[in-house]
Design an enzyme around this catalytic site. Structure first.
Site, PDB file in Angstrom:
ATOM      1  N   TYR A 113      11.929   8.375  15.332  1.00  0.00           N
ATOM      2  CA  TYR A 113      11.726   8.225  13.765  1.00  0.00           C
ATOM      3  C   TYR A 113      12.614   8.791  13.054  1.00  0.00           C
ATOM      4  O   TYR A 113      13.320   8.316  12.031  1.00  0.00           O
ATOM      5  CB  TYR A 113      10.096   8.621  13.469  1.00  0.00           C
ATOM      6  CG  TYR A 113      10.064   8.368  11.827  1.00  0.00           C
ATOM      7  CD1 TYR A 113       9.345   7.343  11.350  1.00  0.00           C
ATOM      8  CD2 TYR A 113       9.926   9.699  11.309  1.00  0.00           C
ATOM      9  CE1 TYR A 113       8.856   7.378  10.122  1.00  0.00           C
ATOM     10  CE2 TYR A 113       9.474   9.607   9.928  1.00  0.00           C
ATOM     11  CZ  TYR A 113       9.302   8.411   9.280  1.00  0.00           C
ATOM     12  OH  TYR A 113       8.947   8.441   7.869  1.00  0.00           O
ATOM     13  N   ASP A 163       9.107  -9.869   5.647  1.00  0.00           N
ATOM     14  CA  ASP A 163       9.273  -9.216   6.747  1.00  0.00           C
ATOM     15  C   ASP A 163      10.937  -8.622   6.777  1.00  0.00           C
ATOM     16  O   ASP A 163      11.659  -9.395   6.841  1.00  0.00           O
ATOM     17  CB  ASP A 163       9.082 -10.150   7.855  1.00  0.00           C
ATOM     18  CG  ASP A 163       9.317  -9.352   9.288  1.00  0.00           C
ATOM     19  OD1 ASP A 163      10.016  -8.203   9.290  1.00  0.00           O
ATOM     20  OD2 ASP A 163       8.847  -9.955  10.349  1.00  0.00           O
ATOM     21  N   VAL A 164      10.912  -7.256   6.683  1.00  0.00           N
ATOM     22  CA  VAL A 164      12.527  -6.840   6.338  1.00  0.00           C
ATOM     23  C   VAL A 164      13.238  -6.978   7.668  1.00  0.00           C
ATOM     24  O   VAL A 164      14.294  -6.876   7.426  1.00  0.00           O
ATOM     25  CB  VAL A 164      12.118  -5.189   6.032  1.00  0.00           C
ATOM     26  CG1 VAL A 164      11.481  -5.217   4.606  1.00  0.00           C
ATOM     27  CG2 VAL A 164      11.557  -4.355   7.215  1.00  0.00           C
ATOM     28  N   LYS A 188      15.473   7.931  10.507  1.00  0.00           N
ATOM     29  CA  LYS A 188      15.739   8.285   9.124  1.00  0.00           C
ATOM     30  C   LYS A 188      16.915   9.184   8.824  1.00  0.00           C
ATOM     31  O   LYS A 188      17.515   8.897   7.631  1.00  0.00           O
ATOM     32  CB  LYS A 188      14.404   9.041   8.678  1.00  0.00           C
ATOM     33  CG  LYS A 188      13.089   8.388   8.530  1.00  0.00           C
ATOM     34  CD  LYS A 188      13.231   7.414   7.755  1.00  0.00           C
ATOM     35  CE  LYS A 188      11.866   6.418   7.468  1.00  0.00           C
ATOM     36  NZ  LYS A 188      11.849   5.724   6.349  1.00  0.00           N
ATOM     37  N   ASP A 236       5.913  -7.595   1.450  1.00  0.00           N
ATOM     38  CA  ASP A 236       5.018  -6.767   2.466  1.00  0.00           C
ATOM     39  C   ASP A 236       4.903  -7.840   3.638  1.00  0.00           C
ATOM     40  O   ASP A 236       4.645  -9.394   3.250  1.00  0.00           O
ATOM     41  CB  ASP A 236       3.931  -6.026   2.189  1.00  0.00           C
ATOM     42  CG  ASP A 236       3.663  -4.911   2.761  1.00  0.00           C
ATOM     43  OD1 ASP A 236       3.254  -4.957   4.165  1.00  0.00           O
ATOM     44  OD2 ASP A 236       3.623  -3.709   2.364  1.00  0.00           O
ATOM     45  N   ARG A 272       0.843  -1.220  -0.052  1.00  0.00           N
ATOM     46  CA  ARG A 272      -0.107  -0.146   0.083  1.00  0.00           C
ATOM     47  C   ARG A 272       0.735   1.233   0.128  1.00  0.00           C
ATOM     48  O   ARG A 272       2.323   1.029  -0.035  1.00  0.00           O
ATOM     49  CB  ARG A 272      -0.848   0.087   1.284  1.00  0.00           C
ATOM     50  CG  ARG A 272      -0.190   0.196   2.670  1.00  0.00           C
ATOM     51  CD  ARG A 272      -0.900   0.194   3.700  1.00  0.00           C
ATOM     52  NE  ARG A 272      -0.228   0.614   4.928  1.00  0.00           N
ATOM     53  CZ  ARG A 272      -0.473   0.652   6.165  1.00  0.00           C
ATOM     54  NH1 ARG A 272      -1.587  -0.113   6.483  1.00  0.00           N
ATOM     55  NH2 ARG A 272       0.074   0.930   7.135  1.00  0.00           N
ATOM     56  N   THR A 307      -8.803  15.859  13.713  1.00  0.00           N
ATOM     57  CA  THR A 307      -7.353  15.675  12.668  1.00  0.00           C
ATOM     58  C   THR A 307      -7.563  16.546  11.571  1.00  0.00           C
ATOM     59  O   THR A 307      -6.836  16.832  10.629  1.00  0.00           O
ATOM     60  CB  THR A 307      -7.245  14.000  12.510  1.00  0.00           C
ATOM     61  OG1 THR A 307      -8.586  13.570  12.005  1.00  0.00           O
ATOM     62  CG2 THR A 307      -6.804  13.475  13.659  1.00  0.00           C
TER      63      THR A 307
HETATM   64  N1  LIG Z   1       3.572   9.208   4.688  1.00  0.00           N
HETATM   65  C1  LIG Z   1       4.663  10.189   4.811  1.00  0.00           C
HETATM   66  O1  LIG Z   1       4.230  11.158   5.181  1.00  0.00           O
HETATM   67  C2  LIG Z   1       6.108   9.693   4.652  1.00  0.00           C
HETATM   68  C3  LIG Z   1       7.055  10.836   4.869  1.00  0.00           C
HETATM   69  C4  LIG Z   1       8.351  10.510   4.897  1.00  0.00           C
HETATM   70  C5  LIG Z   1       8.959   9.386   4.766  1.00  0.00           C
HETATM   71  N2  LIG Z   1       7.853   8.369   4.557  1.00  0.00           N
HETATM   72  C6  LIG Z   1       8.539   6.812   4.257  1.00  0.00           C
HETATM   73  O2  LIG Z   1       8.046   6.295   3.255  1.00  0.00           O
HETATM   74  C7  LIG Z   1       8.018   4.860   3.462  1.00  0.00           C
HETATM   75  C8  LIG Z   1       6.563   4.372   2.902  1.00  0.00           C
HETATM   76  O3  LIG Z   1       5.581   5.103   3.855  1.00  0.00           O
HETATM   77  P1  LIG Z   1       4.009   5.071   3.652  1.00  0.00           P
HETATM   78  O4  LIG Z   1       3.617   6.577   3.840  1.00  0.00           O
HETATM   79  O5  LIG Z   1       3.735   4.589   2.140  1.00  0.00           O
HETATM   80  O6  LIG Z   1       3.294   4.292   4.766  1.00  0.00           O
HETATM   81  P2  LIG Z   1       2.549   2.930   4.741  1.00  0.00           P
HETATM   82  O7  LIG Z   1       2.198   2.820   6.182  1.00  0.00           O
HETATM   83  O8  LIG Z   1       1.222   3.522   4.033  1.00  0.00           O
HETATM   84  O9  LIG Z   1       3.396   1.771   4.188  1.00  0.00           O
HETATM   85  C9  LIG Z   1       4.406   1.394   4.785  1.00  0.00           C
HETATM   86  C10 LIG Z   1       4.186  -0.104   4.272  1.00  0.00           C
HETATM   87  O10 LIG Z   1       5.582  -0.773   4.891  1.00  0.00           O
HETATM   88  C11 LIG Z   1       4.826  -2.090   5.380  1.00  0.00           C
HETATM   89  N3  LIG Z   1       5.869  -2.641   6.617  1.00  0.00           N
HETATM   90  C12 LIG Z   1       5.598  -2.151   7.760  1.00  0.00           C
HETATM   91  N4  LIG Z   1       6.572  -3.112   8.478  1.00  0.00           N
HETATM   92  C13 LIG Z   1       7.089  -4.147   7.600  1.00  0.00           C
HETATM   93  C14 LIG Z   1       8.016  -5.319   7.851  1.00  0.00           C
HETATM   94  N5  LIG Z   1       8.523  -5.576   8.867  1.00  0.00           N
HETATM   95  N6  LIG Z   1       8.305  -5.790   6.763  1.00  0.00           N
HETATM   96  C15 LIG Z   1       7.914  -5.440   5.508  1.00  0.00           C
HETATM   97  N7  LIG Z   1       6.892  -4.561   5.302  1.00  0.00           N
HETATM   98  C16 LIG Z   1       6.442  -3.736   6.527  1.00  0.00           C
HETATM   99  C17 LIG Z   1       3.612  -1.720   5.918  1.00  0.00           C
HETATM  100  O11 LIG Z   1       2.634  -3.030   6.059  1.00  0.00           O
HETATM  101  C18 LIG Z   1       3.035  -0.916   4.714  1.00  0.00           C
HETATM  102  O12 LIG Z   1       2.420  -1.669   3.742  1.00  0.00           O
HETATM  103  C19 LIG Z   1       8.122   4.721   4.874  1.00  0.00           C
HETATM  104  O13 LIG Z   1       9.569   4.252   4.934  1.00  0.00           O
HETATM  105  C20 LIG Z   1       8.097   5.805   5.554  1.00  0.00           C
HETATM  106  O14 LIG Z   1       8.656   6.049   6.879  1.00  0.00           O
HETATM  107  C21 LIG Z   1       6.368   8.504   4.625  1.00  0.00           C
END
Ligand SMILES: NC(=O)c1ccc[n+]([C@@H]2O[C@H](COP(=O)([O-])OP(=O)(O)OC[C@H]3O[C@@H](n4cnc5c(N)ncnc54)[C@H](O)[C@@H]3O)[C@@H](O)[C@H]2O)c1
Length: 267
Positions: A160, A63-64, A164, A37, A16, A216
């Site tokens: 967090y 699972d990463v 990062k 995922d 997702r 929110t």
């Molecule tokens: N959304 C934001 O505002 C934002 C901003 C900056 C960076 N990011 C980064 O972008 C990336 C994607 O985030 P997103 O917004 O799509 O979030 P999201 O929560 O929609 O998606 C994250 C995905 O990672 C998967 N995941 C979690 N733990 C896992 C594991 N142990 N093994 C495999 N998969 C796992 C989840 O199931 C999910 O599908 C992340 O690294 C996040 O930190 C997001």
């Protein structure tokens, strides 16, 4: 521009959000995609959407935080598609708690997914990426999902931000080490601002709790007003940047960070 014809990509956390959108965009750009995922049903839906569009994709439970999981994911790319050109270390989690509120267990989870996951993915995919690079004019590519919270501090979730920040410098260090070893794998990071995904929603909930409100929608409006471009990001904004960094159009980008935040960190 931004074509990935003939390339094979493995994307973590691609069920997702940003990862899911990236999987679909990479497939549209000509790549064969392995979607990994822990959300199996959602991941299979993402793959079904890609294959319905006529492209090739496979789902694997990844699972990463687990080495054996990465071995299986890389093996699937090799056995099903014959090689691996691109790794996107996208999986990530956000906790949304302060230094004094977060538990040690929550911190360990942040580190396991956001940092160990990126390290393991890089290490386990490197041999296959290196092999593919031998027959590619511009080599192979890794794209790591960092964040603007990996460049500037975050009062919302300092831990967090710490993970990062680690990903930001790990990206540069990996580019240096692989460069020294002559692997021909470009390694870059992307730094999204606030993006409207499940994680983006989590950040609004955390901000609301911090402000002692349930509103929110108001928080979302307040955050939007801080973005110079005047809107929040969407997953496609980031997917486009990831596809560019993975493509041969970014053939001289290495150890770099691409900020995609509507100008949020320009001030
Ligand atoms: N959304 C934001 O505002 C934002 C901003 C900056 C960076 N990011 C980064 O972008 C990336 C994607 O985030 P997103 O917004 O799509 O979030 P999201 O929560 O929609 O998606 C994250 C995905 O990672 C998967 N995941 C979690 N733990 C896992 C594991 N142990 N093994 C495999 N998969 C796992 C989840 O199931 C999910 O599908 C992340 O690294 C996040 O930190 C997001």
């Amino acid at each position: 521009m931004n074509r990935l014809d003939g390339k094979v990509a493995l994307i973590s956390g691609a069920a997702r959000g940003i990862g899911g959108e990236t999987a679909q965009l990479m497939a549209q750009a000509g790549a064969k995609v392995v979607v990994g995922d822990v959300l199996d049903d959602r991941g299979r839906q993402t793959v079904a959407a890609i294959t319905a569009g006529g492209a090739q994709a496979e789902y694997i439970h990844l699972d990463v935080t687990r080495e054996d999981s990465w071995v299986a994911a890389v093996d699937l790319a090799l056995s099903r598609f014959g090689k691996l050109d691109i790794l996107v270390n996208n999986a990530g989690v956000f906790i949304g708690k302060g230094i004094e509120e977060i538990s040690l267990e929550e911190w360990n989870k942040l580190v396991a997914v956001n940092m160990t996951g990126v390290f393991l993915g890089t290490r386990m995919a490197a041999p296959a990426l290196r092999e593919a690079a031998k027959s590619s004019e511009h080599g192979s590519a890794i794209v790591n999902l960092a964040s603007i919270a990996g460049i500037v501090g975050s009062q919302l979730d300092p831990l967090y931000s710490m993970t990062k920040g680690g990903v930001t410098l790990f990206t540069k260090s990996t580019a240096l080490e692989f460069g020294r070893k002559g692997y021909r794998i470009r390694v870059n990071s992307i730094h999204p601002g606030v993006i409207q995904t499940d994680m983006g929603e989590q950040t609004f909930v955390a901000r609301a709790q911090r402000s002692g409100t349930n509103d929110t929608a108001q928080i979302r409006q307040t955050v939007t007003e801080t973005v110079p471009w005047g809107r929040l990001g969407v997953a496609m904004d980031i997917a486009k940047g990831i596809v560019f960094l993975a493509s041969d159009d970014a053939s001289y980008m290495n150890g770099a960070g691409l900020v995609v935040d509507g100008g949020a960190t320009a001030m």
